[in-house]
Design a protein around this motif. Structure first.
Motif, PDB file in Angstrom:
ATOM      1  N   LYS A 208      25.850  64.359  34.333  1.00  0.00           N
ATOM      2  CA  LYS A 208      27.746  64.827  33.557  1.00  0.00           C
ATOM      3  C   LYS A 208      28.045  64.733  34.866  1.00  0.00           C
ATOM      4  O   LYS A 208      28.699  63.900  35.273  1.00  0.00           O
ATOM      5  CB  LYS A 208      27.629  65.797  33.303  1.00  0.00           C
ATOM      6  CG  LYS A 208      29.408  65.487  32.493  1.00  0.00           C
ATOM      7  CD  LYS A 208      29.795  66.581  31.026  1.00  0.00           C
ATOM      8  CE  LYS A 208      30.752  66.415  31.125  1.00  0.00           C
ATOM      9  NZ  LYS A 208      31.582  67.627  30.003  1.00  0.00           N
TER      10      LYS A 208
ATOM     11  N   THR B 295      28.925  61.166  29.732  1.00  0.00           N
ATOM     12  CA  THR B 295      30.048  62.079  29.159  1.00  0.00           C
ATOM     13  C   THR B 295      29.971  62.476  28.699  1.00  0.00           C
ATOM     14  O   THR B 295      30.735  63.229  28.748  1.00  0.00           O
ATOM     15  CB  THR B 295      31.365  60.422  29.313  1.00  0.00           C
ATOM     16  OG1 THR B 295      30.147  59.723  27.943  1.00  0.00           O
ATOM     17  CG2 THR B 295      31.333  59.871  30.406  1.00  0.00           C
ATOM     18  N   ASN B 296      29.055  62.675  27.544  1.00  0.00           N
ATOM     19  CA  ASN B 296      28.962  63.724  26.568  1.00  0.00           C
ATOM     20  C   ASN B 296      27.565  63.583  26.060  1.00  0.00           C
ATOM     21  O   ASN B 296      26.611  63.016  26.135  1.00  0.00           O
ATOM     22  CB  ASN B 296      30.121  63.800  25.826  1.00  0.00           C
ATOM     23  CG  ASN B 296      29.647  62.130  24.937  1.00  0.00           C
ATOM     24  OD1 ASN B 296      28.638  62.167  23.786  1.00  0.00           O
ATOM     25  ND2 ASN B 296      30.579  61.736  24.975  1.00  0.00           N
TER      26      ASN B 296
END
Length: 72
Positions: A30, A36-37
């Motif tokens: 990240k 991103t997740n």
């Protein structure tokens, strides 16, 4: 994951790729904008992009570490 630990991520040195290791690896991914997740494909997995980013981050940390002597 000695490199993750040397870069400041919270991971214990064991021979097991456990939940804590996955969390530390995801945090690194990240921070490096690889994912991103946690739901994104590849999150928490050690693939080629992650390996390249780890190598680069480690080399950069060594180059900028003033306690390391450089011999020419």
């Amino acid at each position: 994951m000695e490199i993750l630990k040397s870069l400041g991520y919270d991971v214990k040195m064991t021979a097991v790729f456990d939940e804590q290791t996955v969390k530390a690896l995801f945090a690194f991914q990240k921070d490096q904008k690889i994912v991103t997740n946690e739901k994104q494909h590849g999150a928490g997995y050690f693939g080629t992009r992650t390996m390249a980013a780890l190598e680069k981050a480690y080399i950069d940390s060594v180059i900028h570490d003033e306690s390391v002597a450089v011999v020419e």
